[in-house]
Design a protein around this motif. Structure first.
Motif: not given
Length: 628
Positions: A446-449, A477-482, A511-515
């Motif tokens: 997710a940290n990509s331009s 996103v779904n893995a973070i939510k779970s 951190v990944i959710l922020y990204r």
């Protein structure tokens, strides 16, 4: 303690015994009954007069001992003279002795001893009779080195080992609240504190250190534990299963990252890996090894089994080496300061033995944890290889993409193999979702331009399409939510028992959710991400749960580790809110504007950096620069 007024520090030389030994300020209590520090630590406040008297007596004894040694040195010089005068002595010996005696005079009641030049700057202050002699030059007594440097290597007496009843309470907390989350050691219920102190003294010290509720006790006992570890491993060159288990226990539950300005977990894990190598727990000694050790009598005596049952001895060792593997893998990915342990066939064999063992109730869950971390380590290896071969590409090449899909298949097989009993272990199920997130991150970070919907050009068929990248990010996103759904079902009272691997998962998911919540791309819907899992609500809820956990534990100090995490999340929320203000409007922007003015000092920034960084400087610098 009536030598000063209430609330005032003691003059120099008049501190109580405990404050004097700890080099702390000694402030008297208002009622005149001792000092505030002794009252807070529940210690008897004693004047240090007796201690000073003992030091005075010790100095007098030292002076007498110096005089006694000088007398013996005089006898030694006389003996050398008699030897030199004998007909059997060499001419060179007589010549050297005559030259020295001619330069310094004949021995008298105050003997002169010829020694190498001292490096001490305090030679003139040497308390001996020879110092008064006008002929005493820079060539000093060998005794003066004992006055040139004082090293205090005594243990911290403020936090000695607690009595058996208190240690038994710490052991009960460790057994019931902590060990089930990462069971690299089996401590039977019938094993008493006295037996553990005799069999595994260093492990017991580590258990007491991590189970202590007070942050000050954790810090003091952790420091003493490190001092003992350095003495045994570095100075005495020892390696034992007791030392290994103690190090792993401290790494897993010490909160060293928050309690110390610079965490030492990477160094401690490297010490643990060296102990594993010395004990040959990860792989056998090669038959053709070119070492003198195997030819030395008693070479293997230090590795004898300490358990009567050979099978239990084998399982005990395998739990320890597998615990070192999982912690080294997580610490390596978290700090990016070291390489993890390499997986070996001997460790695979030990894992199968642990998984099939039914006598220990925690072995089955521990084996699943190891299998999951193996997938995470293989994913991390692929990601590192991709970074080396394709440093400017955020998406995995097609061959790597196929391999990562196979890891997805292995993860699904492992998920289906989890028994119904283990499905009740919430932290284990959360780890499954976390490993899924790791695999997705290796596929496309997710940290990509780079634009999401770009298609491979002609002759560039080694990369996946933009739609596959979008699908990968939504799986993240779904893995973070779970993961967070499971986290919020945990009782706050269980937070103290959670190990470092779980808190590392929390930091990375945040951190990944922020990204994902701040990813700027025409094809990416940030509002849809917030509709699935809202970062602001997540940070608010975590902070509230941390505060509740601290209150339920009865902590009154703001230095409590859970309160520290709660404050850090509040500061982090301020940083994230300030970053997201230009991009969003509505209630979310209101929340961000309200907390953007929160003061974040340098110490908070350093703590947040350690808690959230994962060895990645770029995202943190971008976030902090945007806030400033």
């Amino acid at each position: 303690m009536d030598r000063r007024g209430p609330g005032h520090s003691a003059p120099y030389g008049q501190a109580c015994l405990h404050c004097f030994k700890s080099k702390c300020r000694c402030v008297s209590r208002p009622d005149g009954d001792g000092c505030q520090r002794c009252h807070r630590l529940n210690k008897q406040c004693c004047p240090s007069d007796s201690f000073r008297k003992r030091n005075t007596q010790k100095n007098q004894n030292s002076t007498a001992r110096i005089a006694h040694l000088e007398g013996r040195l005089e006898g030694l010089v006389s003996l050398l003279q008699s030897v030199a005068k004998s007909p059997d002595s060499s001419d060179s010996l007589r010549k050297v002795l005559d030259e020295n005696l001619a330069g310094h005079g004949q021995p008298s009641a105050e003997p002169q001893v010829i020694t190498p030049i001292s490096i001490s700057s305090n030679a003139a202050k040497l308390p001996s009779a020879a110092a008064a002699d006008s002929d005493y030059t820079a060539v000093g007594s060998p005794l003066e080195t004992s006055y040139s440097l004082e090293v205090d290597d005594s243990p911290n007496t403020d936090f000695d080992e607690p009595p058996d009843d208190e240690a038994d309470a710490y052991l009960a907390i460790f057994r019931s609240q902590m060990l089930k989350h990462l069971s690299f050691v089996h401590i039977p219920l019938e094993l008493t504190v006295q037996q553990l102190r005799q069999k595994r003294p260093f492990l017991l010290r580590a258990i007491i250190a991590v189970a202590s509720s007070s942050a000050q006790q954790k810090m003091a006992r952790g420091k003493e534990l490190k001092r003992i570890l350095a003495q045994k491993v570095i100075i005495e060159n020892q390696s034992s299963l007791d030392l290994l288990l103690g190090v792993l226990t401290y790494v897993a539950w010490s909160w060293d990252t928050l309690l110390n300005k610079s965490g030492t977990l990477s160094r401690l894990i490297m010490l643990a890996i060296s102990i594993v190598g010395n004990l040959r727990l990860d792989k056998p000694l090669p038959e053709d090894v070119h070492m003198i050790g195997p030819l030395t009598p008693g070479f293997a005596d230090g590795h004898k089994c300490e358990v009567d049952d050979p099978e239990q001895c084998y399982l005990e060792r395998q739990r320890a080496v597998l615990g070192c593997f999982i912690l080294s893998s997580i610490v390596s990915s978290y700090y990016a300061q070291m390489d993890p342990m390499r997986w070996t066939p001997q460790m695979e064999e030990g894992l199968r033995a642990i998984a099939s063992n039914k006598e220990c109730p925690t072995d089955e869950a521990f084996a699943v944890q190891i299998r999951l971390q193996l997938l995470a380590q293989r994913t991390l290896f692929i990601r590192e290889q991709q970074g080396e071969n394709h440093p400017h590409v955020a998406t995995a090449p097609l061959p790597t993409f196929v391999y990562l899909n196979s890891l997805h298949g292995q993860l699904n097989e492992l998920r289906e193999s989890i028994s119904s009993e283990l499905e009740q272990e919430k932290t284990l199920v959360a780890q499954v979702h976390y490993i899924e997130l790791c695999i997705n991150e290796a596929t496309h970070t997710a940290n990509s331009s780079a634009p999401l919907l770009t298609t491979p050009s002609i002759g560039d068929n080694d990369y996946t399409s933009g739609y596959e990248r979008l699908e990968c990010l939504w799986r993240s996103v779904n893995a973070i939510k779970s993961w967070f759904d499971i986290f919020f079902t945990l009782s706050p009272s269980a937070f103290r028992g959670l190990s470092f691997p779980f808190w590392a998962q929390l930091a990375r998911c945040t951190v990944i959710l922020y990204r994902l919540s701040t990813l700027e791309d025409p094809a990416w819907d940030r509002k849809a991400v917030r509709d699935v899992v809202d970062l602001s609500l997540v940070l608010d809820q975590i902070a509230k749960n941390m505060e509740q956990a601290s209150r339920e534990a009865g902590e009154q100090s703001n230095d409590d580790v859970l309160m520290q995490v709660s404050r850090l999340l509040g500061r982090f929320r301020a940083l994230v809110g300030a970053k997201m203000i230009p991009a969003e409007a509505g209630s979310y922007a209101t929340w961000a504007s309200r907390d953007a003015t929160t003061n974040v000092d340098d110490q908070d920034q350093n703590y947040m950096r350690q808690f959230f960084e994962f060895g990645d400087e770029r995202w943190w610098e971008e976030l902090w620069t945007g806030f400033k």
